[in-house]
Scaffold this motif. Sequence first.
Motif, PDB file in Angstrom:
ATOM      1  N   GLU A 249       0.832  -1.207   0.000  1.00 11.90           N
ATOM      2  CA  GLU A 249       0.000   0.000   0.000  1.00 11.90           C
ATOM      3  C   GLU A 249       0.864   1.254   0.000  1.00 11.90           C
ATOM      4  N   THR A 250       1.911   1.260   0.800  1.00 10.35           N
ATOM      5  CA  THR A 250       2.811   2.408   0.847  1.00 10.35           C
ATOM      6  C   THR A 250       3.581   2.533  -0.450  1.00 10.35           C
TER       7      THR A 250
ATOM      8  N   ALA B 237       2.581   1.660  -3.325  1.00 13.54           N
ATOM      9  CA  ALA B 237       1.655   2.143  -4.352  1.00 13.54           C
ATOM     10  C   ALA B 237       1.527   3.658  -4.338  1.00 13.54           C
ATOM     11  N   THR B 238       1.788   4.288  -3.197  1.00 12.95           N
ATOM     12  CA  THR B 238       1.648   5.747  -3.120  1.00 12.95           C
ATOM     13  C   THR B 238       2.748   6.492  -3.864  1.00 12.95           C
ATOM     14  N   VAL B 239       3.843   5.824  -4.220  1.00 15.64           N
ATOM     15  CA  VAL B 239       4.925   6.502  -4.935  1.00 15.64           C
ATOM     16  C   VAL B 239       4.904   6.229  -6.427  1.00 15.64           C
TER      17      VAL B 239
ATOM     18  N   TYR C 203       6.610  -1.235 -10.050  1.00 20.20           N
ATOM     19  CA  TYR C 203       5.774  -1.786  -8.977  1.00 20.20           C
ATOM     20  C   TYR C 203       5.580  -3.281  -9.186  1.00 20.20           C
TER      21      TYR C 203
ATOM     22  N   TYR D  23       0.059  -3.163 -10.876  1.00 18.24           N
ATOM     23  CA  TYR D  23      -0.375  -1.970 -10.157  1.00 18.24           C
ATOM     24  C   TYR D  23      -1.793  -1.613 -10.566  1.00 18.24           C
TER      25      TYR D  23
ATOM     26  N   PRO E 188      -5.540   3.408  -7.225  1.00 14.81           N
ATOM     27  CA  PRO E 188      -6.609   3.475  -6.229  1.00 14.81           C
ATOM     28  C   PRO E 188      -7.769   4.315  -6.730  1.00 14.81           C
TER      29      PRO E 188
ATOM     30  N   GLN F  95     -10.892   6.785  -5.883  1.00 16.39           N
ATOM     31  CA  GLN F  95     -11.258   7.728  -4.838  1.00 16.39           C
ATOM     32  C   GLN F  95     -12.702   7.485  -4.457  1.00 16.39           C
TER      33      GLN F  95
END
Length: 61
Positions: free
Chosen positions: A18-19, A21-23, A35, A43, A46, A48
């Motif tokens: 999860e972390t 994926a944020t980059v 990824y 990948y 996400p 919203q």
Amino acid sequence: MVQIYKWAYQDWKTITKETLATVVGLPDGITAEDYKAITGEAYVAPTQATTTQSTTTSTTN
């Protein structure tokens, strides 16, 4: 940079999927292909969550 993320995820276990994926897609981040190479999974961007608020009106006689 990709190698550091790979070590952090696979070897050191100091970063989660999860972390990581944020980059993805950030200027100093990684690509979706990176990824997949790191996690072994494709990948998925996400979604919203949209919040909706309903208003209830009551009338009394």
